[in-house]
Scaffold this motif. Sequence first.
Motif, PDB file in Angstrom:
ATOM      1  N   ALA A  96      32.172  45.468  40.394  1.00 54.11           N
ATOM      2  CA  ALA A  96      32.621  46.317  41.494  1.00 54.11           C
ATOM      3  C   ALA A  96      32.575  45.562  42.817  1.00 54.11           C
ATOM      4  O   ALA A  96      33.529  45.607  43.619  1.00 54.11           O
ATOM      5  CB  ALA A  96      31.764  47.578  41.569  1.00 54.11           C
ATOM      6  N   ALA A  97      31.473  44.847  43.074  1.00 53.24           N
ATOM      7  CA  ALA A  97      31.318  44.145  44.347  1.00 53.24           C
ATOM      8  C   ALA A  97      32.349  43.033  44.511  1.00 53.24           C
ATOM      9  O   ALA A  97      32.997  42.912  45.559  1.00 53.24           O
ATOM     10  CB  ALA A  97      29.905  43.573  44.449  1.00 53.24           C
ATOM     11  N   PHE A  98      32.522  42.220  43.465  1.00 52.63           N
ATOM     12  CA  PHE A  98      33.465  41.094  43.551  1.00 52.63           C
ATOM     13  C   PHE A  98      34.898  41.590  43.735  1.00 52.63           C
ATOM     14  O   PHE A  98      35.632  41.091  44.596  1.00 52.63           O
ATOM     15  CB  PHE A  98      33.357  40.242  42.284  1.00 52.63           C
ATOM     16  N   LYS A 101      37.544  51.245  40.299  1.00 50.57           N
ATOM     17  CA  LYS A 101      37.598  52.603  39.744  1.00 50.57           C
ATOM     18  C   LYS A 101      37.619  52.585  38.213  1.00 50.57           C
ATOM     19  O   LYS A 101      36.945  53.375  37.560  1.00 50.57           O
ATOM     20  CB  LYS A 101      38.836  53.325  40.273  1.00 50.57           C
ATOM     21  N   GLU A 102      38.397  51.664  37.674  1.00 51.93           N
ATOM     22  CA  GLU A 102      38.477  51.543  36.221  1.00 51.93           C
ATOM     23  C   GLU A 102      37.116  51.205  35.625  1.00 51.93           C
ATOM     24  O   GLU A 102      36.713  51.757  34.595  1.00 51.93           O
ATOM     25  CB  GLU A 102      39.493  50.452  35.858  1.00 51.93           C
ATOM     26  N   GLY A 103      36.391  50.323  36.290  1.00 52.09           N
ATOM     27  CA  GLY A 103      35.075  49.921  35.812  1.00 52.09           C
ATOM     28  C   GLY A 103      34.075  51.065  35.844  1.00 52.09           C
ATOM     29  O   GLY A 103      33.272  51.233  34.922  1.00 52.09           O
ATOM     30  N   LEU A 104      34.114  51.885  36.892  1.00 47.61           N
ATOM     31  CA  LEU A 104      33.199  53.018  37.000  1.00 47.61           C
ATOM     32  C   LEU A 104      33.460  54.037  35.894  1.00 47.61           C
ATOM     33  O   LEU A 104      32.513  54.527  35.260  1.00 47.61           O
ATOM     34  CB  LEU A 104      33.342  53.680  38.371  1.00 47.61           C
ATOM     35  N   LYS A 105      34.727  54.365  35.650  1.00 46.91           N
ATOM     36  CA  LYS A 105      35.072  55.332  34.585  1.00 46.91           C
ATOM     37  C   LYS A 105      34.594  54.847  33.224  1.00 46.91           C
ATOM     38  O   LYS A 105      33.982  55.596  32.455  1.00 46.91           O
ATOM     39  CB  LYS A 105      36.597  55.553  34.553  1.00 46.91           C
ATOM     40  N   TYR A 142      40.957  47.257  44.269  1.00 40.48           N
ATOM     41  CA  TYR A 142      40.252  48.545  44.225  1.00 40.48           C
ATOM     42  C   TYR A 142      40.459  49.299  42.914  1.00 40.48           C
ATOM     43  O   TYR A 142      39.576  50.032  42.465  1.00 40.48           O
ATOM     44  CB  TYR A 142      40.683  49.412  45.411  1.00 40.48           C
ATOM     45  N   SER A 143      41.626  49.123  42.293  1.00 41.70           N
ATOM     46  CA  SER A 143      41.879  49.835  41.040  1.00 41.70           C
ATOM     47  C   SER A 143      40.928  49.368  39.942  1.00 41.70           C
ATOM     48  O   SER A 143      40.527  50.146  39.070  1.00 41.70           O
ATOM     49  CB  SER A 143      43.328  49.625  40.586  1.00 41.70           C
TER      50      SER A 143
END
Length: 428
Positions: free
Chosen positions: A289-291, A302-306, A298-299
């Motif tokens: 997310a940070a990198f 979001k994909e990583g969080l889901k 940004y997409s």
Amino acid sequence: TPVNRLIISLAIPTIISMLVTNIYNMADTYFVGTINTSATAATGIVVAIMSILQALGFMFGHGAGSNISRLLGSENKEGAREYGATSFWLSILVGILSMIFGLSFLDPMLRLMGSTETILPYARIYGWYILIAAPAFTASCVCNNILRYEGMAFFAMIGLTFGGVLNIFGDYLLVHIFHMGIGGAGLSTTISQYISLLILMLPFIQGKTQAKLGLQYFKGRRQNIKNILTCGIPSLARQGLNSISTMVLNGSVAMYGDAAVAAISVATRVVNLMFCIAIGIGQGLQPVAAFNYGAKYYSRVKEGLKFSLMIASSLMLALAFITFFHAETLVHLFRNDPEVIAIGKVALRFLCVSFVFMPLASFGAMMFQAIGESGIATILSALRSGGVLIPVIVLFSSLWGLKGLEMAQAVSEILSGLFSIPFIFRSV
């Protein structure tokens, strides 16, 4: 690299290292459990000291790691080096100051954390050794988190795993063979912490990292320190409030005797072992997310969080069923005391109901911290670690006594998870 594959590749070594770390923390409880119930309870009391030290370490570690990863995403390697050295040496300084302060006020601090007069002699010995290891606790958190944020989770795993295995062996040798009692468990933890720190420092010394620890990179820039502290405050809030809520819980439970303190302590440690699998997935998400946030993809954030939430929630649901039906056996492993087992299994089963809610508040806080949204991250961290739990402990203990205290942690986890949902949906 596809986000899902990237998160899994970073999460697996983190999960392994966290499992081993939790197992070696539980090893102290296991071997001390062969002494008596008061000694078992003492390890639960001193957990609050460990939480404070980890709170300080994670503040510098996550604060530096988040900034380092975003700087590397924007190709600013010199800035990453300064952040690494600044966070490392500040953590050493804070660890030394914590050790001096803690040793100077050890007995009052242990009583504040819920120690009874029968628990105090054991807690005093164990706490002394933990405070001697304070600089190692804080600095290890920094090295571990910088390695993870640079995508080098494997090296972080090696350092933590080796320290964990060493502590388990040390507990067996010093407690079981040399009969040093709870002092042996404390000494084993101290030795393993310092050796683990040395191993975690090796990739930096060998030049395998972008961030550096050398004093020549410590510039002491006010803006860098401010950015580290700003990004690290969610971790301080999480771990610091966790320590305070542990004190409140232990103090409330202590009214029902040493067996109750030991039982709640054992149940909490079992849950922490289960939940560290989900936390490992969340920590795999953070550098991704940070990198990508620093690179303006940004997409992918979001994909990583889901993906992380889906995997973690499914795992926690499966673990809830396993733990629920084996609660009595799990508590019995740490203390063969009918009263401890009776209280501990009830608390553990209540917590199983909340398992699936745990990743919500944690992952929300971790993701917002990684991308630099420290305000939201702090709110979510504070809610889960004590903002909800402390009022629930006070209310439930007054309404239902010990039964209320057995339920308090589970209810707090559910409420914190539900509160986090709007923030998570807004981000995705």
